[in-house]
Scaffold this active site. Sequence first.
Site, mmCIF file in Angstrom:
data_model
loop_
_atom_site.group_PDB
_atom_site.id
_atom_site.type_symbol
_atom_site.label_atom_id
_atom_site.label_comp_id
_atom_site.label_asym_id
_atom_site.label_seq_id
_atom_site.Cartn_x
_atom_site.Cartn_y
_atom_site.Cartn_z
ATOM 1 N N CYS A 103 0.573 -1.512 0.720
ATOM 2 C CA CYS A 103 0.219 0.189 -0.087
ATOM 3 C C CYS A 103 0.711 1.265 0.020
ATOM 4 C CB CYS A 103 -0.906 0.063 1.237
ATOM 5 S SG CYS A 103 -1.463 1.085 1.264
ATOM 6 N N ASN A 203 0.123 -8.983 -10.690
ATOM 7 C CA ASN A 203 -1.092 -7.948 -10.946
ATOM 8 C C ASN A 203 0.006 -6.243 -11.442
ATOM 9 O OD1 ASN A 203 -1.885 -5.881 -8.741
ATOM 10 N ND2 ASN A 203 -2.990 -6.425 -10.193
HETATM 11 C C1 LIG Z 1 -9.575 1.519 -5.070
HETATM 12 C C2 LIG Z 1 -8.252 0.836 -4.669
HETATM 13 C C3 LIG Z 1 -7.893 0.459 -3.685
HETATM 14 C C4 LIG Z 1 -7.022 -0.290 -3.398
HETATM 15 N N1 LIG Z 1 -6.722 -1.290 -1.604
HETATM 16 C C5 LIG Z 1 -5.865 -1.920 -2.375
HETATM 17 C C6 LIG Z 1 -6.202 -2.812 -1.103
HETATM 18 O O1 LIG Z 1 -6.825 -2.910 -0.003
HETATM 19 N N2 LIG Z 1 -4.965 -3.573 -0.569
HETATM 20 C C7 LIG Z 1 -3.794 -4.214 -1.655
HETATM 21 O O2 LIG Z 1 -3.129 -4.822 -1.170
HETATM 22 N N3 LIG Z 1 -3.605 -3.490 -2.900
HETATM 23 C C8 LIG Z 1 -4.787 -2.528 -3.217
HETATM 24 N N4 LIG Z 1 -4.908 -1.853 -4.090
HETATM 25 C C9 LIG Z 1 -4.072 -1.850 -5.430
HETATM 26 C C10 LIG Z 1 -5.203 -3.274 -6.380
HETATM 27 O O3 LIG Z 1 -5.023 -4.314 -5.153
HETATM 28 C C11 LIG Z 1 -3.771 -3.928 -7.616
HETATM 29 O O4 LIG Z 1 -2.563 -4.233 -6.459
HETATM 30 C C12 LIG Z 1 -3.168 -2.530 -8.452
HETATM 31 O O5 LIG Z 1 -4.782 -1.580 -8.766
HETATM 32 C C13 LIG Z 1 -3.360 -2.412 -9.584
HETATM 33 O O6 LIG Z 1 -3.444 -3.623 -10.257
HETATM 34 P P1 LIG Z 1 -4.587 -3.077 -11.961
HETATM 35 O O7 LIG Z 1 -3.594 -2.740 -12.298
HETATM 36 O O8 LIG Z 1 -5.497 -4.163 -11.673
HETATM 37 O O9 LIG Z 1 -5.330 -2.272 -10.738
HETATM 38 C C14 LIG Z 1 -5.864 -0.853 -4.348
HETATM 39 C C15 LIG Z 1 -6.312 -0.237 -5.370
HETATM 40 C C16 LIG Z 1 -7.295 0.658 -6.449
HETATM 41 C C17 LIG Z 1 -7.681 1.136 -7.061
#
Ligand SMILES: Cc1cc2nc3c(=O)[nH]c(=O)nc-3n(C[C@H](O)[C@H](O)[C@H](O)COP(=O)(O)O)c2cc1C
Length: 330
Positions: A103, A203
């Site tokens: 995070c 990811n």
């Molecule tokens: C609104 C939002 C909230 C997120 N909350 C978390 C979280 O609580 N824990 C976590 O490990 N990653 C969190 N992430 C990161 C996502 O799990 C992921 O790693 C990131 O969005 C990249 O993947 P993507 O390109 O498929 O969106 C969050 C991302 C977004 C956009």
Amino acid sequence: MEYLKIGNVKIKKTAALAPMASVADRSYRILCREYGACYTVSELISAKGLCYNDKKTAELCTVTNGERPMALQIFGDDPEFMKKAAEICMKYEPDIIDINMGCPVPKVVNNNSGSALMKDTARAAEIVKAVKSVSGVPVTVKIRKGWDKALVNAAEFAKAMEQAGADAIAVHGRTKDQMYSGKADWDIIKQVRESVSVPVIGNGDIDSLESCLAMYEQTGCDLVMIGRATYGNPFIFREIDSYFENLPYSPPSVEERMEVMLYHIRLILSQLGKENEEKAMKEARKHASWYMKGLYGAAGFRAKCYGLSTYDDALRLAEEFLELQKRQSL
Ligand SMILES: Cc1cc2nc3c(=O)[nH]c(=O)nc-3n(C[C@H](O)[C@H](O)[C@H](O)COP(=O)(O)O)c2cc1C
């Protein structure tokens, strides 16, 4: 169909739903599971909040059968608190406990938690050991590429977490400094894959079946995890699942998108209770606004979503929008 195993937990090798605070809540996870997500993770849960008996934090821990296999994700900087938090989590019978080490939000990193742990490998390893010592389920870690341009350490860091006992590593291919900007680096995911023996979850920036397959191909990862591309789009999981199951797939019609949007709102209402309709509808607004993206009149639809106060409002908006689509196609 291929499966992977995280510890003793068997997971279909298709695509998992990424943890997303304030987005991927229980209703969202249930919906995505129904549409084919093979694995879900809770929103991040504060270890200290759990230890201090924060009721709201504890509510985040409930795991329902519709969301399994599911991990509860905890964050914190103190091995003892993390251990205690993992013990509390275990009462909710998660399939996996995941530790947030990715995070980038100031409130979290300023407390030496989340991605700040990537600057302190020894402490991060202590946390994994502490959590592992009380979790009767597999323990996983979700990391980033590194802290910033000068500290890109995902591969070595993942190795250290494996040595401390982690049963799988999820990697988002951006540094903490990048937050969500720029392009995710899939090469770092490949490097992590090559540095550990436990499963690696890739990811970052998957937004289609094609990019999901490319991630598997280019990184050798054991599982792919999708976040933002699932907004208003649980269909992405159906497309990926159909591909691996050798089933035909056709994209959703406008009517189906609308049906699923309404179903999603009903899930939110059923989670919060009919007596909390106003609160549920406030929660539903952003989700509803995502479902018609890319269609004729989507901007007007999105704006109207922010005025939804009751389920009947949503029904009326749905009818109005479908009518607009019909007129447009004449
Ligand atoms: C609104 C939002 C909230 C997120 N909350 C978390 C979280 O609580 N824990 C976590 O490990 N990653 C969190 N992430 C990161 C996502 O799990 C992921 O790693 C990131 O969005 C990249 O993947 P993507 O390109 O498929 O969106 C969050 C991302 C977004 C956009």
